[in-house]
Design a protein around this motif. Structure first.
Motif, PDB file in Angstrom:
ATOM      1  N   PHE A  91       8.839  80.783  36.560  1.00 24.06           N
ATOM      2  CA  PHE A  91       9.079  79.509  37.226  1.00 24.06           C
ATOM      3  C   PHE A  91       8.212  78.447  36.585  1.00 24.06           C
ATOM      4  N   VAL A  92       8.838  77.349  36.188  1.00 23.73           N
ATOM      5  CA  VAL A  92       8.169  76.308  35.413  1.00 23.73           C
ATOM      6  C   VAL A  92       8.271  74.970  36.133  1.00 23.73           C
ATOM      7  N   ILE A  93       7.169  74.224  36.113  1.00 26.25           N
ATOM      8  CA  ILE A  93       7.157  72.858  36.635  1.00 26.25           C
ATOM      9  C   ILE A  93       6.551  71.966  35.565  1.00 26.25           C
ATOM     10  N   PHE A  94       7.275  70.924  35.202  1.00 28.00           N
ATOM     11  CA  PHE A  94       6.725  69.915  34.300  1.00 28.00           C
ATOM     12  C   PHE A  94       6.115  68.830  35.183  1.00 28.00           C
ATOM     13  N   ARG A  95       4.786  68.682  35.089  1.00 28.09           N
ATOM     14  CA  ARG A  95       4.067  67.772  35.971  1.00 28.09           C
ATOM     15  C   ARG A  95       4.016  66.366  35.390  1.00 28.09           C
ATOM     16  N   ASN A  96       4.276  65.393  36.251  1.00 28.06           N
ATOM     17  CA  ASN A  96       4.175  63.983  35.895  1.00 28.06           C
ATOM     18  C   ASN A  96       2.751  63.684  35.417  1.00 28.06           C
ATOM     19  N   GLY A  97       2.628  63.115  34.236  1.00 35.54           N
ATOM     20  CA  GLY A  97       1.325  62.768  33.689  1.00 35.54           C
ATOM     21  C   GLY A  97       0.614  63.910  32.982  1.00 35.54           C
ATOM     22  N   TYR A  98       1.137  65.123  33.061  1.00 35.52           N
ATOM     23  CA  TYR A  98       0.527  66.283  32.410  1.00 35.52           C
ATOM     24  C   TYR A  98       1.432  66.828  31.310  1.00 35.52           C
ATOM     25  N   SER A  99       2.702  66.963  31.612  1.00 38.84           N
ATOM     26  CA  SER A  99       3.664  67.444  30.632  1.00 38.84           C
ATOM     27  C   SER A  99       4.125  66.271  29.771  1.00 38.84           C
ATOM     28  N   VAL A 100       4.167  66.479  28.468  1.00 39.26           N
ATOM     29  CA  VAL A 100       4.560  65.403  27.553  1.00 39.26           C
ATOM     30  C   VAL A 100       5.497  65.930  26.472  1.00 39.26           C
ATOM     31  N   LEU A 101       6.343  65.028  25.994  1.00 45.45           N
ATOM     32  CA  LEU A 101       7.193  65.368  24.856  1.00 45.45           C
ATOM     33  C   LEU A 101       6.360  65.352  23.593  1.00 45.45           C
ATOM     34  N   THR A 102       6.691  66.237  22.691  1.00 47.01           N
ATOM     35  CA  THR A 102       6.089  66.209  21.360  1.00 47.01           C
ATOM     36  C   THR A 102       6.951  65.300  20.482  1.00 47.01           C
ATOM     37  N   GLU A 103       6.516  65.084  19.255  1.00 45.47           N
ATOM     38  CA  GLU A 103       7.352  64.315  18.321  1.00 45.47           C
ATOM     39  C   GLU A 103       8.695  64.997  18.138  1.00 45.47           C
ATOM     40  N   LYS A 104       8.675  66.317  18.115  1.00 44.86           N
ATOM     41  CA  LYS A 104       9.918  67.084  17.974  1.00 44.86           C
ATOM     42  C   LYS A 104      10.838  66.843  19.175  1.00 44.86           C
ATOM     43  N   GLY A 105      10.275  66.766  20.374  1.00 45.44           N
ATOM     44  CA  GLY A 105      11.059  66.486  21.566  1.00 45.44           C
ATOM     45  C   GLY A 105      11.643  65.080  21.538  1.00 45.44           C
ATOM     46  N   GLU A 106      10.853  64.130  21.086  1.00 43.57           N
ATOM     47  CA  GLU A 106      11.346  62.755  20.955  1.00 43.57           C
ATOM     48  C   GLU A 106      12.476  62.685  19.937  1.00 43.57           C
TER      49      GLU A 106
END
Length: 96
Positions: A57-72
């Motif tokens: 189970f995964v949660i991407f937290r506001n202000g903690y989880s970020v996109l990498t350049e690859k994600g962008e």
């Protein structure tokens, strides 16, 4: 379920950085969200997430989880998905 659309939607919601992102954001099964979230993490599209019960189970937290350049870059490369995402009335219906 269209996994490419789901991955795009997850990345887009993380990019917005205005709320936590988890399976409830998309009203889908926890395990399905976890599978695609782990793919995005393992493939280097996103950094930082909270895990419950191992990595199931995964949660991407506001202000903690970020996109990498690859994600962008993924978002840029899939701009056609972005156009339909912007006009979709319901995220749940869009990722089907």
């Amino acid at each position: 379920m269209n996994k490419d659309k789901l991955r795009y939607a997850i990345l887009k919601e993380i990019e917005k950085n205005d709320k936590d992102v988890d399976y409830q954001t998309f009203k889908i099964d926890q395990l399905l969200f976890g599978k695609e979230a782990n793919f995005l993490l393992d493939s280097g599209y996103v950094k930082n997430a909270l895990f419950l019960e191992g990595r199931q189970f995964v949660i991407f937290r506001n202000g903690y989880s970020v996109l990498t350049e690859k994600g962008e870059q993924y978002l840029k490369d899939n701009s056609l998905l972005g156009k339909s995402y912007k006009i979709a009335k319901e995220i749940k219906d869009w990722i089907k």
